[in-house]
Design an enzyme around this catalytic site. Structure first.
Site, PDB file in Angstrom:
ATOM      1  N   ASP A 296       9.467  -7.370   1.731  1.00 14.26           N
ATOM      2  CA  ASP A 296       9.414  -6.052   1.109  1.00 14.26           C
ATOM      3  C   ASP A 296      10.218  -5.099   1.981  1.00 14.26           C
ATOM      4  O   ASP A 296      10.283  -5.265   3.209  1.00 14.26           O
ATOM      5  CB  ASP A 296       7.958  -5.583   0.990  1.00 14.26           C
TER       6      ASP A 296
ATOM      7  N   ASP B 177       9.639  -2.096   2.786  1.00 18.86           N
ATOM      8  CA  ASP B 177       8.877  -1.107   3.568  1.00 18.86           C
ATOM      9  C   ASP B 177       8.041  -1.734   4.688  1.00 18.86           C
ATOM     10  O   ASP B 177       7.155  -1.093   5.235  1.00 18.86           O
ATOM     11  CB  ASP B 177       7.969  -0.294   2.629  1.00 18.86           C
TER      12      ASP B 177
ATOM     13  N   TRP C 145       3.147  -4.448 -10.940  1.00 25.32           N
ATOM     14  CA  TRP C 145       2.606  -4.702  -9.608  1.00 25.32           C
ATOM     15  C   TRP C 145       1.522  -5.790  -9.625  1.00 25.32           C
ATOM     16  O   TRP C 145       0.634  -5.780 -10.464  1.00 25.32           O
ATOM     17  CB  TRP C 145       2.016  -3.395  -9.043  1.00 25.32           C
TER      18      TRP C 145
ATOM     19  N   ASP D 138       2.511 -12.829  -5.716  1.00 21.75           N
ATOM     20  CA  ASP D 138       2.339 -13.480  -4.407  1.00 21.75           C
ATOM     21  C   ASP D 138       1.177 -14.482  -4.447  1.00 21.75           C
ATOM     22  O   ASP D 138       1.222 -15.530  -3.793  1.00 21.75           O
ATOM     23  CB  ASP D 138       2.166 -12.445  -3.288  1.00 21.75           C
TER      24      ASP D 138
ATOM     25  N   MET E 196       3.734  -0.538   7.653  1.00 20.45           N
ATOM     26  CA  MET E 196       4.281  -0.270   6.325  1.00 20.45           C
ATOM     27  C   MET E 196       4.658   1.202   6.229  1.00 20.45           C
ATOM     28  O   MET E 196       3.906   2.054   6.715  1.00 20.45           O
ATOM     29  CB  MET E 196       3.243  -0.613   5.272  1.00 20.45           C
TER      30      MET E 196
ATOM     31  N   HIS F 249       4.124   5.367   1.111  1.00 23.68           N
ATOM     32  CA  HIS F 249       4.865   5.908  -0.045  1.00 23.68           C
ATOM     33  C   HIS F 249       3.959   5.968  -1.266  1.00 23.68           C
ATOM     34  O   HIS F 249       2.917   5.309  -1.325  1.00 23.68           O
ATOM     35  CB  HIS F 249       6.095   5.041  -0.347  1.00 23.68           C
TER      36      HIS F 249
ATOM     37  N   ARG G 261       3.129   5.200  -5.263  1.00 24.42           N
ATOM     38  CA  ARG G 261       3.439   4.034  -6.093  1.00 24.42           C
ATOM     39  C   ARG G 261       4.719   4.305  -6.891  1.00 24.42           C
ATOM     40  O   ARG G 261       4.929   5.409  -7.396  1.00 24.42           O
ATOM     41  CB  ARG G 261       2.288   3.738  -7.065  1.00 24.42           C
TER      42      ARG G 261
END
Ligand code: BGC
Length: 351
Positions: free
Chosen positions: A202, A204, A264, A268, A294, A297, A299
């Site tokens: 990712d 972030d 979302w 995974d 992380m 932020h 969404r």
């Protein structure tokens, strides 16, 4: 008279005895001295032996030192390089990671002059153990990407990887599809170079310790094992989100990742199911080395939780053979090469 003679003879005998004793004493002293000086000599020699040995050893090392190449002698550098070590020597361990000061791409470029176009790097002093493609699913996160590049390039260089960075940018404003972007990253990176390992990260997430090596292991690897967002622990044992790595063989064994998780969550967990259904396990660094931060932020738009995810996760074993890298369809819209990364903008289609 007789008495006097007797006295003299007694005195003479006594004197002779004393003289004899004196000689004996001198003899014993000489013997003692000689023996003692012998052992002293031996002691000194014993003390000197290591030094002499050391001198010889030093001489030997000196003679084995490589000679400077002659000016016009051709030198095939690649022939002489050895494989990089398991523990890269320039790693520093824990890192300070923060996001208060803004960074610019120009700053990152100037700090990483060794990078080749497309965010490519390979160590100069040894042959990297693995060729690793870093795949980042992306849309509208330029600020995060700057931090990722700022922190990760120096780390990956110290980790002595032969690597390239691929930012897979979803075109348009349809529903985001993370796992499909990862599949596209796998396919596009392989068109460029013979990668044998894929790190899926990712944008972030930043590792807080450079001993968390972004490479592949004998089992699929979960790299972001203690995230600040989850209080530096796994949210659940099967968690495989954030940053992970799979060798080409491991990736193909599970037919890559699912293409039909829109929005979302869940993809995974599906990947975890694929891995365990093929009899593989998850390898992880220890919790301290696997710490990561992380970037906070809101969404993203068009990435709301996918309500179908629970049903999909429940059926991974039935769907994985027909949904994966073997069924991947997309269109490349644009390929941009920067010194720091390759950005591939793609049309992933719709649900
Ligand atoms: C989701 C995963 C997500 C995890 C942690 C799970 O419920 O299915 O996709 O990574 O929560 O946020």
């Amino acid at each position: 008279m007789r008495d006097t003679t007797l006295n003299f003879s007694g005195l003479h005998r006594t004197c002779s005895l004393v003289v004899l004793l004196c000689f004996l004493h001198i003899f014993v002293t000489v013997i003692y001295y000689v023996r003692n000086s012998d052992s002293k000599q031996a002691f000194v020699q014993n003390q000197q032996t290591p030094q002499i040995h050391r001198k010889l050893t030093e001489q030997k090392v000196t003679t084995e030192e490589p000679r400077a190449p002659q000016a016009n002698a051709p030198l095939n550098v690649t022939e002489k390089l050895e494989t990089c070590p398991d523990n890269p020597p320039r790693l520093v361990g824990p890192l300070r990671v923060e996001f208060s000061d803004p960074v610019t791409l120009d700053l990152v470029r100037s700090q990483n002059p060794e990078l080749q176009l497309g965010g490519r790097f390979k160590p100069k002093d040894c042959i990297a153990q693995q060729k690793v493609a870093m795949i980042i699913p992306f849309r509208n996160r330029d600020e995060h990407l700057k931090y990722w590049l700022y922190y990760l390039h120096p780390i990956l260089e110290r980790q002595q990887l032969d690597y390239g960075v691929y930012v897979i940018n979803q075109e348009g404003d349809g529903i985001f599809n993370r796992a499909k972007l990862l599949n596209i990253g796998y396919a596009e990176a392989l068109k460029e170079y013979d990668y044998d390992c894929f790190v899926f990260s990712d944008v972030d997430l930043i590792p807080m310790d450079d001993r968390n090596i972004y490479k592949c292991f004998s089992q699929p690897r979960h790299l972001s094992v203690s995230m600040d967002k989850f209080g530096f622990r796994l949210p659940y044992t099967q968690y495989f989100g954030g940053v992970s790595s799979l060798s080409k063989t491991q990736y193909l064994k599970i037919n890559g990742f699912p293409n039909n998780y829109w929005g979302w969550g869940g993809e995974d967990d599906d990947i975890f199911n694929r891995i365990s259904s093929k009899g593989m396990s998850i390898s992880r660094p220890d919790g301290m080395i696997g710490r990561c931060r992380m970037i906070r932020h809101e969404r993203d738009k068009k990435n709301d939780p996918n309500p179908q995810r629970f049903d999909r996760i429940a059926h991974t074993r039935q769907t994985m053979a027909g949904d994966g890298i073997n069924s991947l369809k997309y269109k490349v819209v644009k390929v941009e090469k920067d010194q720091l990364f390759t950005k591939i903008t793609v049309d992933v289609g719709n649900p």
